[in-house]
Design an enzyme around this catalytic site. Structure first.
Site, PDB file in Angstrom:
ATOM      1  N   SER A 130      -0.182  -7.978 -43.574  1.00 35.12           N
ATOM      2  CA  SER A 130      -1.083  -6.994 -43.891  1.00 35.12           C
ATOM      3  C   SER A 130      -0.959  -5.997 -44.234  1.00 35.12           C
ATOM      4  O   SER A 130      -0.171  -5.013 -43.059  1.00 35.12           O
ATOM      5  CB  SER A 130      -1.952  -7.141 -42.836  1.00 35.12           C
ATOM      6  OG  SER A 130      -3.492  -6.010 -43.142  1.00 35.12           O
ATOM      7  N   GLU A 132      -2.848  -3.698 -42.538  1.00 38.17           N
ATOM      8  CA  GLU A 132      -2.670  -2.672 -41.508  1.00 38.17           C
ATOM      9  C   GLU A 132      -1.709  -2.744 -41.222  1.00 38.17           C
ATOM     10  O   GLU A 132      -1.958  -2.010 -40.011  1.00 38.17           O
ATOM     11  CB  GLU A 132      -4.051  -3.605 -41.170  1.00 38.17           C
ATOM     12  CG  GLU A 132      -5.491  -4.470 -41.385  1.00 38.17           C
ATOM     13  CD  GLU A 132      -6.316  -2.798 -41.203  1.00 38.17           C
ATOM     14  OE1 GLU A 132      -5.686  -2.309 -40.802  1.00 38.17           O
ATOM     15  OE2 GLU A 132      -7.159  -2.718 -42.179  1.00 38.17           O
ATOM     16  N   TYR A 153      -5.764  -6.791 -34.494  1.00 36.56           N
ATOM     17  CA  TYR A 153      -5.226  -7.894 -35.579  1.00 36.56           C
ATOM     18  C   TYR A 153      -3.551  -7.176 -35.741  1.00 36.56           C
ATOM     19  O   TYR A 153      -2.763  -7.238 -36.143  1.00 36.56           O
ATOM     20  CB  TYR A 153      -6.437  -7.035 -36.053  1.00 36.56           C
ATOM     21  CG  TYR A 153      -5.723  -8.324 -37.543  1.00 36.56           C
ATOM     22  CD1 TYR A 153      -5.538  -9.454 -38.262  1.00 36.56           C
ATOM     23  CD2 TYR A 153      -5.706  -7.109 -39.314  1.00 36.56           C
ATOM     24  CE1 TYR A 153      -5.393 -10.506 -39.114  1.00 36.56           C
ATOM     25  CE2 TYR A 153      -5.025  -7.755 -40.523  1.00 36.56           C
ATOM     26  CZ  TYR A 153      -5.089  -9.112 -40.081  1.00 36.56           C
ATOM     27  OH  TYR A 153      -5.091  -9.789 -41.410  1.00 36.56           O
TER      28      TYR A 153
END
Length: 347
Positions: A130, A132, A153
């Site tokens: 990801s 992120e 996460y």
């Protein structure tokens, strides 16, 4: 006939990927969690009872926290490819349940890699990494940008990324990471900000909702159209050697821009309907993500077609239809023009 195993098959990406692989002639297996209610709405249109002739999609009960069952599924199916998309993937929620996020999103990857390591079959593995993970790093971000995660996460995804790379180098497993920037569609979960916005637009028009409550409107993301990204996942495993790739559009837009685009598409003033709720702010925020996809362009011959404003129209059209309103139709026109031979069902 190639066999593929997909974790997270009932999610946005998993459902599109299943459609894509079926269109390529694959036999597709998915792992789903046992629940008292059906959670297969995104794949019901491609599911055929396995007793019927021609069935190529099969579902298996399992959980990413259960290493024994994961191993059994991989042993029994003997897939050629595993696409690991399953995770606790809601960033804001990961602050509330960090331990569970780590167990599923991080350790779930290790459980699959261990099963592959013990397998006597040659299995290609795709890890859904990801953007992120890149967190507070300076944009634009590519495969060489240092990770600076800003949520439980993201930390879990960094661990999973590292494990995929470690098993690739240590055990010669064909393990590749796709570092995907935000990708959306009408199948996006209702609590994710983009879908939350487009559903609210339709609900306001239908007079079923008065206000839309959001958090940080200034956060900027690189938003693309999900069906294009799952095709790139397949391309990553089609390479001769395992590798890591950043996928995105190369454009950055704020949450506020998404709101403005969605409401203006149906002739509404967003400022009359949007309110800020502090509970939706993250303790640590990611300010700006922009993908540098030079490597994907060169090695995968991949570049997205759908732009930001077009994505918003596609999603608003779908949510207007879902609530019983007549869609404006511009999103439908975009899909027909850019994807005359599309392999997925338009929601």
């Amino acid at each position: 006939m190639k066999k593929a195993l997909i974790t997270g098959i009932t999610g946005q990406d998993g459902s599109y990927l299943a459609e894509f692989l079926l269109s390529k002639g694959y036999e597709v297996h998915g792992i789903i969690r046992r629940a008292s209610t059906f959670n297969t709405a995104r794949i019901d249109h491609i599911y055929i009872d396995p007793h019927q002739t021609g069935a190529k999609l099969f579902l298996n009960y399992g959980d990413l926290s259960d290493s024994e069952q994961i191993s059994n599924i991989i042993y029994n199916i003997k897939p050629d490819e595993i696409y690991h998309l399953g995770a606790q993937s809601h960033v804001r929620v990961s602050f509330d349940i960090p331990e569970y996020t780590g167990n599923i999103t991080a350790l779930g990857t290790t459980r699959i890699l261990e099963a592959i390591k013990r397998s006597t079959n040659s299995i290609k593995f795709y890890q859904a990494s990801s953007s992120e993970m890149l967190g507070s790093s300076k944009p634009p971000q590519n495969e060489n940008t240092p990770f600076q995660p800003r949520s439980p996460y993201a930390c879990a995804k960094v661990y999973a990324y590292g494990m995929a790379k470690n098993y690739r180098e240590g055990y010669k497993i064909f393990a590749s990471n796709g570092i995907l920037f935000n990708h959306e569609s009408p199948r996006r979960g209702e609590t994710f900000v983009t879908r939350k916005i487009t559903r609210a637009v339709a609900a306001v028009l239908a007079k079923k909702q008065d206000y839309l409550y959001l958090g940080n409107l200034d956060a900027k993301r690189d938003w693309g159209y999900a069906p294009e990204y799952v095709e790139a996942m397949w391309k990553i495993l089609e390479q001769d050697q395992p590798d890591d790739f950043v996928l995105g559009t190369g454009e950055s837009h704020s949450v506020k821009e998404f709101v403005q685009e969605a409401f203006s598409y149906v002739g509404l003033d967003w400022q009359k309907y949007v309110k800020i709720d502090p509970r939706y702010f993250r303790p640590t925020e990611v300010e700006n993500l922009v993908a540098d996809i030079a490597k994907a362009k060169k090695c995968l011959n991949w570049q997205p077609k759908v732009k930001f404003g077009e994505l918003v129209k596609i999603m608003v059209d779908a949510d207007m239809r879902a609530i019983g309103l007549k869609a404006n139709g511009e999103g439908d026109k975009i899909l027909k023009e850019k994807f005359p031979n599309k392999w997925w069902r338009v929601d």
